[in-house]
Design an enzyme around this catalytic site. Structure first.
Site, short mmCIF file in Angstrom:
data_model
loop_
_atom_site.label_atom_id
_atom_site.label_comp_id
_atom_site.label_asym_id
_atom_site.label_seq_id
_atom_site.Cartn_x
_atom_site.Cartn_y
_atom_site.Cartn_z
N THR A 16 0.90 -1.28 0.08
CA THR A 16 -0.09 -0.09 -0.07
C THR A 16 0.91 1.29 -0.12
O THR A 16 0.33 2.30 -0.63
CB THR A 16 -0.83 -0.06 1.12
N ASP B 127 1.51 -6.60 -4.37
CA ASP B 127 0.90 -6.60 -3.20
C ASP B 127 1.49 -7.77 -2.33
O ASP B 127 1.56 -8.70 -2.92
CB ASP B 127 -0.66 -6.73 -3.59
N SER B 128 1.79 -7.54 -1.04
CA SER B 128 2.15 -8.62 -0.31
C SER B 128 1.56 -9.86 -0.13
O SER B 128 1.92 -10.90 0.53
CB SER B 128 2.83 -8.12 1.04
N SER B 129 0.22 -9.95 -0.54
CA SER B 129 -0.82 -11.04 -0.61
C SER B 129 -0.30 -12.15 -1.48
O SER B 129 -0.44 -13.09 -1.40
CB SER B 129 -2.11 -11.01 -0.41
N ASP C 97 0.19 -7.17 4.66
CA ASP C 97 -0.48 -8.44 4.73
C ASP C 97 0.34 -9.44 5.15
O ASP C 97 -0.06 -10.56 6.10
CB ASP C 97 -1.33 -8.81 3.54
N GLN D 26 -3.73 -20.78 18.66
CA GLN D 26 -4.79 -19.69 18.08
C GLN D 26 -4.79 -18.61 18.94
O GLN D 26 -5.30 -17.55 18.36
CB GLN D 26 -5.84 -20.29 17.94
N CYS D 27 -4.25 -18.53 20.34
CA CYS D 27 -4.45 -17.56 20.99
C CYS D 27 -3.47 -16.32 20.69
O CYS D 27 -2.35 -16.74 20.19
CB CYS D 27 -4.09 -17.80 22.64
N1 ASP Z 1 -2.60 -5.60 0.52
C1 ASP Z 1 -1.42 -4.74 0.78
C2 ASP Z 1 -0.22 -5.54 0.94
O1 ASP Z 1 0.00 -6.22 1.79
C3 ASP Z 1 -1.98 -4.21 2.20
C4 ASP Z 1 -0.75 -3.22 2.63
O2 ASP Z 1 0.40 -2.98 2.35
O3 ASP Z 1 -1.37 -2.64 4.03
O4 ASP Z 1 0.49 -5.19 -0.01
#
Ligand code: ASP
Length: 336
Positions: free
Chosen positions: A11, A55-57, A88, A267-268
């Protein structure tokens, strides 16, 4: 002081498009003003933009390796490094870099933002300034993450908010520093055993499984077919599974018996795995699963990929999953 900045996407450098936010063109121009201003305080700064910007996803172990290669290429000139990254999967990348760069004697500070640079009210410029300050401080060590006024241990961080400006937490350990006038630094945390001359990251067959009440043995068996090299099991509480569900523990024992390493995380948000505390966790230990102590699932996943990329399998892989390489878990006797 010379700081090298690696821009990977996220982002922080994105622009609007008809499909939503995408990495923008002209990264040099985009960061020029903010980096020029910072040069007056920290010394000289160079920037490389990885190609493609993502995008890091979309990040993969190959993207982690591209960042590592860029940092190593800049290592002859730079005293410190800053990585600009999407939020992400920033925690995964920080952990991955931490294992591979224990031999780099200079700090790496990773940052990003919730709003693109240049948008009114954006957190991008303060986060870049903070990351550069930390990198230039001569106090930061290893791989850390700067976000929302706090410097966190990179391999202890988790993304805790999809919208807040303080988007990251490190639930198991205190922040390394808080930005302010002046910055307040905590004592440096333990560093781990290190890993000399690591082989590059390659993609590995590691699956993360999140347990939920009602999961059946048949569903778990299907999730583990064909057998992956490692499983990061996000179990309940201190590492408990529905042991009363017929056949469920047998599925895990069967996978371990045929060479899959099963690592138990919690999961905590504040999770510390203690497999012997309840019968339902003890069953996992008896089946041969490894407790991940206070390691985050993100750090455990990146670590399994790292160790598999080094060629480790079976008992050797399981032993290293429980041992600190770069401070990602507390492996002191009586620790987590
Ligand atoms: N989807 C974006 C990413 O991880 C979200 C971010 O950067 O805040 O690249």
């Amino acid at each position: 002081m010379h700081i090298h900045v690696t821009y990977t996407g996220g982002t922080i450098g994105m622009v609007d498009s008809p499909r939503g936010l995408v990495p923008g063109a002209d990264p040099q121009g985009r960061f020029d003003t903010v980096l020029k201003e910072a040069e007056q305080r920290v010394g000289s700064i160079s920037l490389t933009a990885l190609s493609p910007l993502i995008d890091s996803s979309d990040a993969t172990p190959e993207s982690w390796q591209r960042i590592i290669d860029d940092l190593r290429a800049g290592a002859s000139d730079a005293d410190a490094f800053v990585v600009l990254h999407g939020t992400d999967t920033m925690a995964h990348t920080c952990a991955a870099l931490s294992y591979a760069l224990t031999g780099l004697d200079r700090p790496v500070v990773v940052t990003g933002s919730q709003l693109p640079l240049g948008v009114v009210g954006s957190d991008a410029a303060p986060n870049i300034a903070g990351a550069l300050h930390a990198a230039a401080s001569r106090r930061a060590q290893g791989v850390s993450l700067f976000f929302g006024h706090r410097l966190l241990a990179g391999n202890r961080a988790v993304k805790a908010s999809s919208w807040a400006f303080d988007a990251f937490d490190s639930p198991a350990v205190a922040p390394l520093a808080r930005a302010g006038a002046p910055w307040r630094w905590a004592p440096a945390p333990p560093r781990g055993a290190g890993w000399p001359d690591p082989r590059p990251y390659t993609r590995q067959d590691v699956v993360v499984i999140d347990l939920a009440p009602g999961i059946t043995a048949a569903r778990l068996e299907a999730m583990l077919t064909p057998r992956p090299d490692a499983v990061i099991l996000r179990a309940f509480g201190v590492g408990n599974i529905p042991d009363g569900e017929p056949g469920l523990t047998d599925v895990l024992a069967g996978a371990i018996g045929t060479g899959t390493t099963v690592v138990v995380t919690s999961q905590c948000h504040h999770g510390e795995v203690r497999l012997g505390r309840y019968a339902s966790g003890d069953a996992l230990a008896r089946a041969g699963a490894v407790g991940g102590a206070d390691m985050t699932p993100e750090a455990a996943y990146a670590k399994a990929v790292f160790l598999l990329s080094q060629g480790l399998r079976g008992a050797e892989l399981a032993a290293w999953m429980g041992r600190s390489i770069a401070g990602e878990l507390d492996d002191r006797p009586g620790g987590a």
